[in-house]
Design an enzyme around this catalytic site. Structure first.
Site, short mmCIF file in Angstrom:
data_model
loop_
_atom_site.label_atom_id
_atom_site.label_comp_id
_atom_site.label_asym_id
_atom_site.label_seq_id
_atom_site.Cartn_x
_atom_site.Cartn_y
_atom_site.Cartn_z
N LYS A 13 133.06 43.93 69.40
CA LYS A 13 133.07 43.83 67.93
C LYS A 13 134.43 43.40 67.40
CE LYS A 13 131.71 48.11 67.15
NZ LYS A 13 131.60 48.64 68.53
N ARG A 88 128.38 54.20 61.42
CA ARG A 88 128.09 54.72 62.76
C ARG A 88 127.08 55.85 62.73
NH1 ARG A 88 133.33 53.04 65.25
NH2 ARG A 88 133.41 53.65 67.40
N ARG A 127 140.61 47.75 79.12
CA ARG A 127 141.10 47.24 77.85
C ARG A 127 142.52 47.73 77.56
NH1 ARG A 127 137.64 47.98 72.44
NH2 ARG A 127 138.05 50.18 72.71
N ARG A 160 144.44 52.78 75.04
CA ARG A 160 144.02 53.84 74.12
C ARG A 160 143.61 55.07 74.92
NH1 ARG A 160 139.70 50.96 70.17
NH2 ARG A 160 138.78 53.02 70.40
N ARG A 171 131.95 58.66 74.55
CA ARG A 171 131.78 57.72 73.42
C ARG A 171 130.44 56.99 73.52
NH1 ARG A 171 136.72 54.06 73.95
NH2 ARG A 171 136.06 53.11 72.00
#
Ligand code: AMP
Length: 214
Positions: A13, A88, A127, A160, A171
């Site tokens: 996204k 969400r 990531r 992160r 998550r």
């Protein structure tokens, strides 16, 4: 153009939002980025959100809804916006519906980016992000040219906390429980939902998105 980007964490996204920003000249509104900035600055919002974020849980709806209501009335949203990571939950989707109808605005499309779970885990665990400009990297697919330094601004690249493997699982579960039902929610709102195959090169995925929008 007023867009929502739906899709699990790691579906791309953020990356696709960057492309959409440059094509359509409308701002990306990422609740995750807004919250991370608040945490970094130690604001009241950041202090309230930090523990939820580190565990991969959702921050309470009301905090998020307040952020969005304030953000949508900013002048740069006049020509449209890209919502990345919001809504969400169904409560957030309902609050958005009410807010937009009060502003006499409607959504143009809801883009659902579909990616299978093993790919999501691979993408998220590799990531890396620039601490200064939030540019996205991946240790295997798109590493920075100089290790730990951002290609664009020279900022420090970091992982992160919630991209560590044990938090990623949580998550994804939170996504399935609370956010995935929004696919049906938007399916029921006349033709807004557009399904996009989120696998392949980022440029290919962007072309698929543009095709459904134009
Ligand atoms: P993201 O960068 O979109 O993956 O968001 C990172 C974290 O911020 C999430 O795991 C949540 O803890 C929090 N967050 C971001 N957006 C929302 C939202 N719309 N509702 C609740 N929590 C959110």
């Amino acid at each position: 153009m007023r867009l929502i980007l739906l899709g699990p964490p790691g579906s791309g996204k953020g990356t696709q939002s960057e492309f959409l920003v440059s094509r359509y000249g409308i701002p990306q509104i990422s609740t995750g980025d807004i919250l991370r900035e608040a945490v970094a600055k130690g604001t009241q919002l950041g202090r309230a959100a930090k523990a939820y974020m580190e565990e991969g849980k959702l921050v309470p709806d009301q905090l998020i809804i307040d952020i969005i209501k304030e953000r949508l009335v900013a002048p740069d949203c006049e020509r449209g916006f890209i919502l990345d990571g919001f809504p969400r939950t169904e409560a957030q989707a309902e609050a958005l519906r009410t807010t937009l109808s009060e502003m006499e605005l409607s959504l143009s499309a809801v883009i659902n980016i579909q990616v299978d779970e093993p790919t999501l885990i691979r993408r998220l665990s590799g990531r890396r992000i620039c601490r200064d400009c939030q540019a996205n990297y991946h240790i295997d697919y798109s590493p920075p040219k100089i290790s730990d330094k951002c290609n664009k601004c020279g900022g420090e690249i970091y992982q992160r906390k919630d991209d560590k493997e044990e938090v990623i699982k949580n998550r994804l579960k939170v996504y399935l429980d609370q956010t995935e039902p929004l696919i049906n929610y938007y399916k029921n709102v006349g033709g807004l939902l557009k399904e996009i195959n989120g696998k392949g090169k980022v440029e290919e995925i962007f072309d698929r998105i543009v095709n459904v929008l134009e």
